[in-house]
Write an enzyme that holds these catalytic residues in place. Sequence first.
Site, PDB file in Angstrom:
ATOM      1  N   CYS A  10     -30.060  51.710 126.710  1.00  0.00           N
ATOM      2  CA  CYS A  10     -30.255  52.776 127.690  1.00  0.00           C
ATOM      3  C   CYS A  10     -29.376  53.951 127.266  1.00  0.00           C
ATOM      4  CB  CYS A  10     -29.980  52.307 129.121  1.00  0.00           C
ATOM      5  SG  CYS A  10     -28.247  51.945 129.504  1.00  0.00           S
ATOM      6  N   ASN A  13     -25.124  52.595 128.518  1.00  0.00           N
ATOM      7  CA  ASN A  13     -24.786  51.176 128.379  1.00  0.00           C
ATOM      8  C   ASN A  13     -23.818  50.709 129.465  1.00  0.00           C
ATOM      9  OD1 ASN A  13     -23.168  48.945 126.027  1.00  0.00           O
ATOM     10  ND2 ASN A  13     -25.082  48.587 127.102  1.00  0.00           N
ATOM     11  N   CYS A  15     -25.321  50.568 132.971  1.00  0.00           N
ATOM     12  CA  CYS A  15     -26.181  50.144 134.083  1.00  0.00           C
ATOM     13  C   CYS A  15     -27.366  49.313 133.578  1.00  0.00           C
ATOM     14  CB  CYS A  15     -26.702  51.343 134.881  1.00  0.00           C
ATOM     15  SG  CYS A  15     -25.450  52.271 135.789  1.00  0.00           S
ATOM     16  N   ARG A  16     -28.410  49.993 133.149  1.00  0.00           N
ATOM     17  CA  ARG A  16     -29.669  49.310 132.856  1.00  0.00           C
ATOM     18  C   ARG A  16     -29.614  48.348 131.677  1.00  0.00           C
ATOM     19  NH1 ARG A  16     -33.316  54.490 132.467  1.00  0.00           N
ATOM     20  NH2 ARG A  16     -31.356  55.189 131.573  1.00  0.00           N
ATOM     21  N   SER A  17     -29.108  48.787 130.530  1.00  0.00           N
ATOM     22  CA  SER A  17     -29.156  47.886 129.363  1.00  0.00           C
ATOM     23  C   SER A  17     -28.251  46.668 129.516  1.00  0.00           C
ATOM     24  CB  SER A  17     -28.917  48.633 128.052  1.00  0.00           C
ATOM     25  OG  SER A  17     -27.665  49.271 128.014  1.00  0.00           O
ATOM     26  N   ASP A 125     -33.186  55.398 136.204  1.00  0.00           N
ATOM     27  CA  ASP A 125     -31.749  55.220 136.037  1.00  0.00           C
ATOM     28  C   ASP A 125     -31.078  55.144 137.406  1.00  0.00           C
ATOM     29  OD1 ASP A 125     -29.058  55.326 135.414  1.00  0.00           O
ATOM     30  OD2 ASP A 125     -29.317  56.848 133.855  1.00  0.00           O
TER      31      ASP A 125
END
Length: 153
Positions: A10, A13, A15-17, A125
Amino acid sequence: MQKKRVLFVCLGNICRSPMAEFIFRKAAEREGLADMFETASAGTSAEEEGNPVYPPAKAELARHGISCEGKRARKIKREDYGAFDAIVTMEERNSAAAKRFFGGDPDGKIRRLLDYTDRPRDIADPWWTGDFARTYSDIEEGTEALLKLLRDR
């Protein structure tokens, strides 16, 4: 059998990934497939490098019994392209940034996570939306589809 190596990507690095990295690991463990995979996550930006997972993302993972303790943000590295079998991004902007960084995608390794589902789309996001539960749900949908594809290959 050689492990399949998956890198989730993401922007920062935090939150999402990392959520995808740990959700995928838990799904693989649940299916008895943990030994088949090696996972990691990184960002296309160095802005958050060294920082831990963002507290609301960490809390959302914890609500589902998933720990991300010890995870620190890192930026993608040139050698990641050769080191990973799949580079799985959270949104089209991450895919474009990764392709620019790696100088292209000659092996077709870079795809959005939700491209593996029946409803391809970006994962919003949660840094901006604040909706970590929705992000978790979207990531879970994508990781289940990716795990099934990789398991059946």
